[in-house]
Design a protein around this motif. Sequence first.
Motif, PDB file in Angstrom:
ATOM      1  N   GLN A  43      -8.197  -4.853  28.267  1.00  0.00           N
ATOM      2  CA  GLN A  43      -7.090  -5.629  27.724  1.00  0.00           C
ATOM      3  C   GLN A  43      -5.949  -5.672  28.738  1.00  0.00           C
ATOM      4  OE1 GLN A  43      -6.837  -7.240  24.664  1.00  0.00           O
ATOM      5  NE2 GLN A  43      -8.988  -6.697  24.337  1.00  0.00           N
ATOM      6  N   PHE A  44      -5.325  -6.853  28.864  1.00  0.00           N
ATOM      7  CA  PHE A  44      -4.058  -6.934  29.571  1.00  0.00           C
ATOM      8  C   PHE A  44      -2.978  -6.477  28.594  1.00  0.00           C
ATOM      9  CE2 PHE A  44      -5.870 -10.428  32.393  1.00  0.00           C
ATOM     10  CZ  PHE A  44      -5.771  -9.701  33.564  1.00  0.00           C
ATOM     11  N   GLY A  45      -1.914  -5.897  29.107  1.00  0.00           N
ATOM     12  CA  GLY A  45      -0.812  -5.452  28.260  1.00  0.00           C
ATOM     13  C   GLY A  45      -0.086  -6.594  27.591  1.00  0.00           C
ATOM     14  N   THR A  46      -0.122  -7.750  28.201  1.00  0.00           N
ATOM     15  CA  THR A  46       0.473  -8.950  27.611  1.00  0.00           C
ATOM     16  C   THR A  46      -0.410 -10.143  27.950  1.00  0.00           C
ATOM     17  OG1 THR A  46       2.457 -10.308  27.406  1.00  0.00           O
ATOM     18  CG2 THR A  46       2.016  -9.433  29.576  1.00  0.00           C
ATOM     19  N   LYS A  47      -0.444 -11.080  27.041  1.00  0.00           N
ATOM     20  CA  LYS A  47      -1.263 -12.288  27.227  1.00  0.00           C
ATOM     21  C   LYS A  47      -0.399 -13.501  27.563  1.00  0.00           C
ATOM     22  CE  LYS A  47      -5.153 -10.449  25.289  1.00  0.00           C
ATOM     23  NZ  LYS A  47      -6.323 -10.172  26.026  1.00  0.00           N
ATOM     24  N   ALA A  48       0.924 -13.298  27.625  1.00  0.00           N
ATOM     25  CA  ALA A  48       1.828 -14.421  27.881  1.00  0.00           C
ATOM     26  C   ALA A  48       2.973 -13.970  28.791  1.00  0.00           C
ATOM     27  CB  ALA A  48       2.383 -14.958  26.570  1.00  0.00           C
ATOM     28  N   ILE A  49       3.154 -14.699  29.871  1.00  0.00           N
ATOM     29  CA  ILE A  49       4.249 -14.465  30.814  1.00  0.00           C
ATOM     30  C   ILE A  49       4.965 -15.794  30.978  1.00  0.00           C
ATOM     31  CG2 ILE A  49       4.851 -13.822  33.180  1.00  0.00           C
ATOM     32  CD1 ILE A  49       2.190 -12.223  33.277  1.00  0.00           C
ATOM     33  N   GLU A  50       6.294 -15.743  31.041  1.00  0.00           N
ATOM     34  CA  GLU A  50       7.068 -16.973  31.193  1.00  0.00           C
ATOM     35  C   GLU A  50       7.992 -16.862  32.393  1.00  0.00           C
ATOM     36  OE1 GLU A  50      10.347 -18.775  28.401  1.00  0.00           O
ATOM     37  OE2 GLU A  50       8.356 -19.144  27.539  1.00  0.00           O
ATOM     38  N   VAL A  51       7.956 -17.890  33.242  1.00  0.00           N
ATOM     39  CA  VAL A  51       8.816 -17.959  34.419  1.00  0.00           C
ATOM     40  C   VAL A  51       9.367 -19.376  34.541  1.00  0.00           C
ATOM     41  CG1 VAL A  51       7.567 -16.145  35.663  1.00  0.00           C
ATOM     42  CG2 VAL A  51       6.909 -18.521  35.989  1.00  0.00           C
ATOM     43  N   THR A  52      10.296 -19.550  35.444  1.00  0.00           N
ATOM     44  CA  THR A  52      10.852 -20.869  35.727  1.00  0.00           C
ATOM     45  C   THR A  52      10.259 -21.371  37.039  1.00  0.00           C
ATOM     46  OG1 THR A  52      12.892 -20.277  34.573  1.00  0.00           O
ATOM     47  CG2 THR A  52      13.010 -22.155  36.075  1.00  0.00           C
ATOM     48  N   ALA A  53      10.016 -22.655  37.110  1.00  0.00           N
ATOM     49  CA  ALA A  53       9.442 -23.270  38.315  1.00  0.00           C
ATOM     50  C   ALA A  53      10.217 -22.824  39.552  1.00  0.00           C
ATOM     51  CB  ALA A  53       9.466 -24.789  38.192  1.00  0.00           C
ATOM     52  N   GLY A  54       9.476 -22.383  40.556  1.00  0.00           N
ATOM     53  CA  GLY A  54      10.086 -21.981  41.819  1.00  0.00           C
ATOM     54  C   GLY A  54      10.625 -20.558  41.847  1.00  0.00           C
ATOM     55  N   ASP A  55      10.573 -19.819  40.729  1.00  0.00           N
ATOM     56  CA  ASP A  55      11.031 -18.428  40.722  1.00  0.00           C
ATOM     57  C   ASP A  55      10.257 -17.615  41.748  1.00  0.00           C
ATOM     58  OD1 ASP A  55      12.874 -18.598  38.649  1.00  0.00           O
ATOM     59  OD2 ASP A  55      11.639 -17.550  37.166  1.00  0.00           O
ATOM     60  N   LYS A  56      10.945 -16.643  42.353  1.00  0.00           N
ATOM     61  CA  LYS A  56      10.248 -15.639  43.156  1.00  0.00           C
ATOM     62  C   LYS A  56       9.817 -14.568  42.160  1.00  0.00           C
ATOM     63  CE  LYS A  56      10.623 -12.407  46.967  1.00  0.00           C
ATOM     64  NZ  LYS A  56      11.542 -11.760  47.928  1.00  0.00           N
ATOM     65  N   VAL A  57       8.522 -14.393  42.001  1.00  0.00           N
ATOM     66  CA  VAL A  57       7.967 -13.469  41.015  1.00  0.00           C
ATOM     67  C   VAL A  57       7.475 -12.211  41.734  1.00  0.00           C
ATOM     68  CG1 VAL A  57       6.199 -13.148  39.235  1.00  0.00           C
ATOM     69  CG2 VAL A  57       7.254 -15.402  39.556  1.00  0.00           C
ATOM     70  N   VAL A  58       7.896 -11.058  41.224  1.00  0.00           N
ATOM     71  CA  VAL A  58       7.412  -9.779  41.732  1.00  0.00           C
ATOM     72  C   VAL A  58       6.646  -9.141  40.573  1.00  0.00           C
ATOM     73  CG1 VAL A  58       8.014  -7.546  42.714  1.00  0.00           C
ATOM     74  CG2 VAL A  58       9.367  -9.573  43.297  1.00  0.00           C
ATOM     75  N   LEU A  59       5.326  -9.227  40.641  1.00  0.00           N
ATOM     76  CA  LEU A  59       4.464  -8.738  39.578  1.00  0.00           C
ATOM     77  C   LEU A  59       3.868  -7.395  39.985  1.00  0.00           C
ATOM     78  CD1 LEU A  59       2.197 -10.512  37.224  1.00  0.00           C
ATOM     79  CD2 LEU A  59       1.066  -8.870  38.692  1.00  0.00           C
ATOM     80  N   THR A  60       4.110  -6.390  39.170  1.00  0.00           N
ATOM     81  CA  THR A  60       3.489  -5.086  39.372  1.00  0.00           C
ATOM     82  C   THR A  60       2.331  -4.995  38.398  1.00  0.00           C
ATOM     83  OG1 THR A  60       5.602  -4.116  40.003  1.00  0.00           O
ATOM     84  CG2 THR A  60       3.835  -2.589  39.368  1.00  0.00           C
ATOM     85  N   PHE A  61       1.124  -4.897  38.939  1.00  0.00           N
ATOM     86  CA  PHE A  61      -0.068  -4.797  38.109  1.00  0.00           C
ATOM     87  C   PHE A  61      -0.572  -3.362  38.170  1.00  0.00           C
ATOM     88  CE2 PHE A  61      -4.786  -5.459  37.548  1.00  0.00           C
ATOM     89  CZ  PHE A  61      -4.709  -5.641  36.174  1.00  0.00           C
ATOM     90  N   LYS A  62      -0.681  -2.722  36.992  1.00  0.00           N
ATOM     91  CA  LYS A  62      -1.095  -1.322  36.906  1.00  0.00           C
ATOM     92  C   LYS A  62      -2.359  -1.197  36.065  1.00  0.00           C
ATOM     93  CE  LYS A  62       3.598   0.513  37.101  1.00  0.00           C
ATOM     94  NZ  LYS A  62       4.600   1.349  36.420  1.00  0.00           N
ATOM     95  N   HIS A  63      -3.349  -0.502  36.603  1.00  0.00           N
ATOM     96  CA  HIS A  63      -4.548  -0.161  35.832  1.00  0.00           C
ATOM     97  C   HIS A  63      -4.220   1.177  35.181  1.00  0.00           C
ATOM     98  CE1 HIS A  63      -8.475   0.938  34.552  1.00  0.00           C
ATOM     99  NE2 HIS A  63      -9.168   0.188  35.402  1.00  0.00           N
ATOM    100  N   ILE A  64      -3.938   1.158  33.877  1.00  0.00           N
ATOM    101  CA  ILE A  64      -3.482   2.366  33.189  1.00  0.00           C
ATOM    102  C   ILE A  64      -4.627   3.211  32.649  1.00  0.00           C
ATOM    103  CG2 ILE A  64      -1.203   1.428  32.645  1.00  0.00           C
ATOM    104  CD1 ILE A  64      -2.267   0.863  29.791  1.00  0.00           C
ATOM    105  N   GLY A  65      -5.859   2.783  32.897  1.00  0.00           N
ATOM    106  CA  GLY A  65      -7.017   3.553  32.448  1.00  0.00           C
ATOM    107  C   GLY A  65      -7.343   4.689  33.386  1.00  0.00           C
ATOM    108  N   LYS A  66      -8.452   5.334  33.125  1.00  0.00           N
ATOM    109  CA  LYS A  66      -8.892   6.480  33.927  1.00  0.00           C
ATOM    110  C   LYS A  66     -10.216   6.223  34.646  1.00  0.00           C
ATOM    111  CE  LYS A  66      -6.320   9.909  31.433  1.00  0.00           C
ATOM    112  NZ  LYS A  66      -5.095   9.637  32.102  1.00  0.00           N
ATOM    113  N   LEU A  67     -10.940   5.194  34.231  1.00  0.00           N
ATOM    114  CA  LEU A  67     -12.260   4.943  34.814  1.00  0.00           C
ATOM    115  C   LEU A  67     -12.149   4.377  36.234  1.00  0.00           C
ATOM    116  CD1 LEU A  67     -14.004   3.454  31.646  1.00  0.00           C
ATOM    117  CD2 LEU A  67     -14.374   5.712  32.662  1.00  0.00           C
ATOM    118  N   PRO A  68     -13.126   4.703  37.091  1.00  0.00           N
ATOM    119  CA  PRO A  68     -13.084   4.225  38.482  1.00  0.00           C
ATOM    120  C   PRO A  68     -13.331   2.715  38.584  1.00  0.00           C
ATOM    121  CG  PRO A  68     -15.152   5.350  38.049  1.00  0.00           C
ATOM    122  CD  PRO A  68     -14.306   5.526  36.819  1.00  0.00           C
ATOM    123  N   LYS A  69     -12.965   2.199  39.727  1.00  0.00           N
ATOM    124  CA  LYS A  69     -13.103   0.766  40.010  1.00  0.00           C
ATOM    125  C   LYS A  69     -14.528   0.268  39.820  1.00  0.00           C
ATOM    126  CE  LYS A  69     -12.493  -0.442  44.374  1.00  0.00           C
ATOM    127  NZ  LYS A  69     -11.875  -0.908  45.640  1.00  0.00           N
TER     128      LYS A  69
END
Length: 149
Positions: free
Chosen positions: A33-59
Motif C-alpha cells: 500500500q502507498f500511504g496516500t493515493k492522492a497528491i496535489e500540486v500546482t503546474a510547474g511546482d518544484k516537487v521534493v518527494l521523499t519516498f520511504k519503504h516503511i516495511g521490513k522485507l528486503p527488496k
Amino acid sequence: MKNLILAIAATCLALPALAEDKAIELTGSDQMQFGTKAIEVTAGDKVVLTFKHIGKLPKAAMGHNFVLLKADTKVQEFALKAMQAVATEYIPADEESKKLVLTHTKLLGGGESEVLTFTAPAEPGAYPYVCTFPGHFALMQGVLTVKAK
C-alpha cells in the motif's frame, strides 16, 4: 520615487522565485500500500518527494518504487511490461515505455528511502503513479493531480 517603484516591482517579480519547494512524503508498506493515493500540486511546482519503504522485507521479496506516468497512460499495460524488466528494476527500457515515465525512484527494500526532486508537469491533469514491482500495481496506485497556476 521612480527608484522606489522599480524596487517594489522587482521585489514583486522575484517573489515567485522565492517560493518554497512542494515537499511531499510518500510511504510504501509490506502490505503493498502507498500511504496516500492522492497528491496535489500546482503546474510547474518544484516537487521534493521523499519516498520511504516503511516495511521490513528486503527488496527482492517486497521491493517498492514510485513511478510517475504521463496523464492518460494505460497503467495496466505499462505495469505488465514493467513486470518483465528485471534488469532495470522493473522500469521498462523500450522507447515507447520510456516516453510514458515522467520520473521514478529506484527500487527500495524495507527501511530504505529516496528523495526525488522534479518539476510538476506544466499541463493540469491527473497523472497516475504506481509501484512496478511484479504484481504490486493492482494495489499500489495513486494520482498526482496537477492544478492550473
